[in-house]
Design a protein around this motif. Structure first.
Motif, PDB file in Angstrom:
ATOM      1  N   CYS A  16       0.879  -1.153  -0.056  1.00 35.30           N
ATOM      2  CA  CYS A  16       0.101   0.164  -0.097  1.00 35.30           C
ATOM      3  C   CYS A  16       0.830   1.194   0.050  1.00 35.30           C
ATOM      4  N   ASP A  17       2.151   1.327   0.729  1.00 33.61           N
ATOM      5  CA  ASP A  17       3.063   2.291   0.618  1.00 33.61           C
ATOM      6  C   ASP A  17       3.480   2.666  -0.578  1.00 33.61           C
ATOM      7  N   GLN A  18       3.804   1.295  -1.130  1.00 31.73           N
ATOM      8  CA  GLN A  18       4.373   1.621  -2.737  1.00 31.73           C
ATOM      9  C   GLN A  18       3.357   2.263  -3.642  1.00 31.73           C
ATOM     10  N   ILE A  19       2.067   1.605  -3.566  1.00 31.75           N
ATOM     11  CA  ILE A  19       0.973   2.251  -4.670  1.00 31.75           C
ATOM     12  C   ILE A  19       1.004   3.654  -4.245  1.00 31.75           C
ATOM     13  N   SER A  20       0.901   4.192  -2.938  1.00 38.08           N
ATOM     14  CA  SER A  20       0.619   5.628  -2.737  1.00 38.08           C
ATOM     15  C   SER A  20       1.747   6.241  -3.121  1.00 38.08           C
ATOM     16  N   ASP A  21       3.065   5.956  -2.993  1.00 38.09           N
ATOM     17  CA  ASP A  21       4.306   6.788  -3.674  1.00 38.09           C
ATOM     18  C   ASP A  21       4.189   6.481  -5.126  1.00 38.09           C
TER      19      ASP A  21
END
Length: 353
Positions: free
Chosen positions: A18-23
């Motif tokens: 989820c962090d990687q999708i957000s960034d």
């Protein structure tokens, strides 16, 4: 001597995905419009990926395309185009992506536009540095970050290793917090449950190799302590942006600020302030010949300069230079650290520092 523990999660852990999708979405908006204002939150679980938050940008971004690309990069969609960690059917076409992004509040924009240049939020951020390693990080933190990178490379080459997982070190430390020995190295890794003796040993051997570089011995390994880890990712757990702020910062070796990093453009001091605090901690560590340095910055929303700067070096409070206040405005931090030209998705993979 005392026991102390730190932890990391692998790139394929659902929170980290989820962090990687957000960034990845943040990078796409900033690429087309450097003045984009973003606060992007992602939740994934049981076949659904929900994207919400605020974006004000002139960029046209294909949200669904970026989400699917990240899922492939982290291994949630495998080489055979099966969605192994997202949905029971295994068909990527069955993944439901819900785009609920809205625009930034006008009230916030009043204090954070380019003319005012105020902080994008209130709060406190921490920076930390120590002289244990050339990267100014604790040894155990360095070991786990390197182990996570190794695991990510391994799962891309060997299909017995699946993306999800985490690792933890319980170390034996002296009074000055120098790691003397590793009492327990815990590894929980998702896998096909084929050749478990062999796959376990690959990870154990790598951990021993990393520890040996610092002259450290490992007393005991705990590998998948429940016995089995086949179901993982969004099928086995839910993921949420910003739920791994301790992993993202200093793995418990330093205090943690009140906000997460991922999905936030650098006008948000949760991110830029934390990066700047780390830079200041390294600078003071060198200049004052310290073994450890901790920095706290605090801000009020819409106000450019920090409310306070606190520096702790080897247990003693240090007076910050007055020039630091002007150096720590959002505009100056963005300029000094080159934050409008950074690939933020990379920071979300293995820790930001």
């Amino acid at each position: 001597m005392k026991l102390y523990t730190n932890e990391t999660v692998f790139r394929g852990h659902p929170d980290k995905v989820c962090d990687q999708i957000s960034d990845a979405l943040l990078d796409a908006f900033l690429q087309g419009d450097k003045h984009s204002r973003c606060g992007i939150e992602v939740m994934g679980g049981k076949g659904k990926i929900f994207i919400t938050g605020e974006v004000t940008s002139n960029s046209e971004v294909n949200v669904e395309e970026i989400v699917m690309r990240v899922l492939k990069d982290v291994g949630y969609i495998d080489q055979n185009n099966r969605a192994i960690n997202v949905i029971e059917s295994g068909d990527p076409k069955d993944i439901e992506i819900i785009n609920n992004l809205g625009k930034q509040s006008h009230d916030i924009a009043l204090g954070t536009n380019d003319e005012v240049g105020g902080a994008g939020d209130q709060g406190m951020m921490f920076g930390f540095a120590c002289n244990d390693t050339p990267e100014y990080k604790p040894v155990a933190m360095h070991l786990l970050q390197e182990f996570s990178k190794f695991y990510d490379e391994l799962r891309q080459k060997d299909q017995r290793f699946l993306p999800d997982g985490k690792a933890q070190i319980t170390g034996i430390y002296d009074r000055k917090m120098h790691l003397k020995k590793i009492k327990d190295w815990t590894i929980s890794y998702q896998n096909t449950e084929e050749d478990r003796t062999e796959t376990d040993q690959i990870l154990i051997d790598k951990a021993k190799e990393l520890a040996a570089q610092f002259g450290l011995k490992i007393e005991k390994f705990w590998v998948n302590p429940t016995g089995k880890f086949l179901i993982g990712g969004f099928q086995g757990d839910a993921g949420l942006t910003g739920r791994k702020i301790v992993v993202d910062s200093y793995q418990s070796f330093a205090p943690v600020g009140g906000g997460a990093f991922s999905g936030k453009d650098p006008s948000k001091v949760d991110r830029s302030g934390a990066y700047k605090a780390r830079e200041i901690a390294i600078r003071y560590l060198k200049e004052h010949q310290l073994s450890r340095c901790e920095v706290q910055l605090s801000y009020a929303i819409g106000i450019a300069e920090p409310l306070a700067i606190y520096i702790l070096g080897d247990g003693k409070s240090l007076e910050p230079e007055k020039s630091l206040y002007a150096e720590c405005t959002p505009k100056q931090m963005i300029k000094d650290l080159g934050l409008l030209n950074k690939h933020f998705e990379d920071t979300a993979k293995f820790g930001h520092f």
